[in-house]
Motif scaffolding. Sequence first.
Motif, short mmCIF file in Angstrom:
data_model
loop_
_atom_site.label_atom_id
_atom_site.label_comp_id
_atom_site.label_asym_id
_atom_site.label_seq_id
_atom_site.Cartn_x
_atom_site.Cartn_y
_atom_site.Cartn_z
N VAL A 211 0.85 -1.19 0.00
CA VAL A 211 0.00 0.00 0.00
C VAL A 211 0.88 1.24 0.00
O VAL A 211 1.85 1.30 0.76
CB VAL A 211 -0.90 0.07 1.25
CG1 VAL A 211 -1.82 1.26 1.16
CG2 VAL A 211 -1.67 -1.21 1.41
N ALA A 212 0.53 2.19 -0.85
CA ALA A 212 1.21 3.49 -0.81
C ALA A 212 0.18 4.56 -0.51
O ALA A 212 -0.92 4.56 -1.07
CB ALA A 212 1.90 3.76 -2.15
N PHE A 213 0.55 5.50 0.39
CA PHE A 213 -0.37 6.59 0.76
C PHE A 213 0.09 7.84 0.02
O PHE A 213 1.15 8.40 0.34
CB PHE A 213 -0.36 6.81 2.25
CG PHE A 213 -0.80 5.60 3.04
CD1 PHE A 213 0.15 4.70 3.54
CD2 PHE A 213 -2.14 5.34 3.25
CE1 PHE A 213 -0.26 3.58 4.24
CE2 PHE A 213 -2.54 4.22 3.96
CZ PHE A 213 -1.61 3.33 4.46
N LEU A 232 -2.00 6.53 9.32
CA LEU A 232 -2.38 5.26 8.70
C LEU A 232 -1.13 4.39 8.47
O LEU A 232 -1.12 3.21 8.81
CB LEU A 232 -3.08 5.52 7.36
CG LEU A 232 -4.56 5.93 7.46
CD1 LEU A 232 -5.02 6.59 6.16
CD2 LEU A 232 -5.44 4.72 7.73
N HIS A 233 -0.13 5.01 7.94
CA HIS A 233 1.09 4.27 7.64
C HIS A 233 1.68 3.68 8.91
O HIS A 233 2.06 2.49 8.96
CB HIS A 233 2.10 5.18 6.96
CG HIS A 233 3.52 4.64 7.01
ND1 HIS A 233 3.96 3.62 6.18
CD2 HIS A 233 4.56 4.97 7.82
CE1 HIS A 233 5.23 3.35 6.47
NE2 HIS A 233 5.62 4.14 7.45
N ASN A 234 1.75 4.49 9.96
CA ASN A 234 2.37 4.02 11.20
C ASN A 234 1.62 2.84 11.80
O ASN A 234 2.21 1.86 12.24
CB ASN A 234 2.44 5.16 12.23
CG ASN A 234 3.48 6.19 11.83
OD1 ASN A 234 4.43 5.89 11.09
ND2 ASN A 234 3.31 7.42 12.29
N LYS A 235 0.31 2.98 11.81
CA LYS A 235 -0.50 1.89 12.39
C LYS A 235 -0.30 0.61 11.59
O LYS A 235 -0.22 -0.48 12.14
CB LYS A 235 -1.99 2.28 12.36
CG LYS A 235 -2.34 3.37 13.35
CD LYS A 235 -3.16 2.83 14.52
CE LYS A 235 -3.40 3.94 15.51
NZ LYS A 235 -3.55 3.63 16.84
N LEU A 236 -0.24 0.79 10.29
CA LEU A 236 -0.07 -0.37 9.41
C LEU A 236 1.29 -1.00 9.65
O LEU A 236 1.42 -2.22 9.76
CB LEU A 236 -0.23 0.07 7.96
CG LEU A 236 -0.39 -1.01 6.90
CD1 LEU A 236 -1.47 -2.01 7.31
CD2 LEU A 236 -0.75 -0.37 5.58
N SER A 244 3.29 -1.46 4.09
CA SER A 244 3.12 -0.09 3.61
C SER A 244 4.41 0.42 2.97
O SER A 244 5.50 0.21 3.50
CB SER A 244 2.71 0.83 4.75
OG SER A 244 2.82 2.18 4.35
N LYS A 245 4.20 1.11 1.86
CA LYS A 245 5.36 1.72 1.20
C LYS A 245 5.64 3.11 1.78
O LYS A 245 6.60 3.77 1.41
CB LYS A 245 5.10 1.87 -0.30
CG LYS A 245 5.38 0.64 -1.11
CD LYS A 245 5.51 1.03 -2.58
CE LYS A 245 5.73 -0.18 -3.44
NZ LYS A 245 5.46 0.11 -4.86
N GLY A 246 4.73 3.55 2.62
CA GLY A 246 4.92 4.83 3.26
C GLY A 246 4.08 5.91 2.63
O GLY A 246 3.24 5.66 1.76
N ASP A 286 -8.71 -6.00 3.23
CA ASP A 286 -9.20 -6.39 4.56
C ASP A 286 -8.30 -5.82 5.65
O ASP A 286 -8.79 -5.33 6.68
CB ASP A 286 -9.24 -7.92 4.68
CG ASP A 286 -10.29 -8.53 3.77
OD1 ASP A 286 -10.27 -9.76 3.55
OD2 ASP A 286 -11.16 -7.77 3.28
N ILE A 287 -7.02 -5.88 5.43
CA ILE A 287 -6.11 -5.34 6.45
C ILE A 287 -6.33 -3.83 6.60
O ILE A 287 -6.36 -3.29 7.71
CB ILE A 287 -4.65 -5.64 6.07
CG1 ILE A 287 -4.41 -7.14 6.18
CG2 ILE A 287 -3.70 -4.88 6.98
CD1 ILE A 287 -2.98 -7.54 5.86
N LEU A 288 -6.49 -3.17 5.46
CA LEU A 288 -6.73 -1.72 5.54
C LEU A 288 -7.99 -1.42 6.35
O LEU A 288 -8.02 -0.48 7.15
CB LEU A 288 -6.86 -1.14 4.13
CG LEU A 288 -5.55 -0.86 3.42
CD1 LEU A 288 -5.79 -0.51 1.96
CD2 LEU A 288 -4.82 0.29 4.11
N ALA A 289 -9.01 -2.22 6.14
CA ALA A 289 -10.25 -2.00 6.88
C ALA A 289 -9.97 -2.11 8.37
O ALA A 289 -10.49 -1.31 9.19
CB ALA A 289 -11.30 -3.02 6.46
#
Lengths: 300, 178
Positions: A211-213, A232-236, A244-246, A286-289
Amino acid sequence: MQTDKDLFDLIKESFPLDPREDFVSETSKKLRQIARKQKRKRRMIQFSFASTSFIICALAISWFFFYGGKDTISNNLYSLGEVNSPSSINSQDPLVYIYQTHNKESFATESKTNEPSEAFHENKNISLVGERLSESLKKKNINSIHDKTNIMGILKERGLSFTKSYEVSRNVINTALEKNKSIKMVFDIHRGAEKRSDTTINLNGKDYPTVAFIVSRSSSNFEENFKNAELLHNKLELKYPGLSKGVIVKNNPNQNTYNQDLLDNSVLLEIGGFENTLEEEYRTADILAEIISDILRTNK
Amino acid sequence: MHNFEDLEDKIIEIYRQHYLDVYRFLICFTGNQNDAEDLTQEVFIRVLNNLSNFTTGSLKTWIFSIAKHAAIDHYRKKKFYSIFKEGFFKKMASTEKEPNELIEQNEIKRLVHTAISKLKPNYRAVVILRGINEFSIKETAEILQCSESKVKVDYHRALKELKKKLRMNAEEVIGNAN
């Protein structure tokens, strides 16, 4: 003089101590009459009370079944249940808005192509991933709106070029945000164009698209959007390190805002790339959710 | 809720048991048969209407307290004895007696009525309840809703007054007869 007893005997003799027989029977009759009247009165009262209650019950029942009483009550019960659990989020008002500006972006497996620029599909596309995200959020008791607008279809209709996609999608999201003041987060779902090796990570024996934000520097909400994307990135990262790609800040000349100026918690999600499969995409969704719902739950 | 079949039977039974006593009290109190009849009827109608409110205590004393209230209310309305109405003596059941005796008896009766009519309603009630209806002191106190000692005191004073009046008048009658 006389004794008391004599006195009373005298008194007794002075008065006709026995009532007339006629009088006695007349009074008897009268008492019976009155008793019967009372009985009737009480029966009437009982009856009118019973029939009133019956009518009220009948009205209540007909309201319940025929006039939407059932809905009213079940709605109220649901919200009651919501209120009772301390950290529950009211699942009636949507908190998350999910859309896909490049809605026909698809995958090699679906579109049967090896070129990212050709990986587009009519319905087996990134919208399905957005839908999956919305569904997973619902399972976590977060109500979301999943937009299914065929943005690219509209472009074609109006004869607009691909670069105008964000203008078209801006209308969509603007209207939606105006109608739904409860929205707290906006996600524009995309897929990347890199090769599989750059967009996939293996966790616990399974392949997950990364995932990239993506945050636009030109958006007036840049600071907030950046902060939220970082969160979001940190939690992931905490739960699924490497997925996460950051946070990537786009700062090209004439940088598109990606409509991120419309809400201070708006981010473009690039989930995997064109060489991932839909099934893999769903896993990451699903993980993002999970992560999103964690954040929404803690941030009341 | 009452069983309504019972109400009619109940009131008739109560009436049968108590009408005589009530009537006697009222006839001595008012001295007038019409009034006594009306009041008796009124008393039992009140009993019927309030039967559901009556839960504890003696039925008899409750009925009589209603009778006493009815009598005193009536007394206040009609502050004179209607003994002086002609009809009274005519309605009385006449027994076979010699003319002289009859006259004398009528005189004495008139005296008694007058004497009683001169008693205050409270004294009147006590005297009748104790002397005619033969209630105990306790029962009388319940009916009149006062203390037992007041009953005793009032009773004595009432009797004293009665005797005084009757003695004086009896002497007069005897004097006249001769």
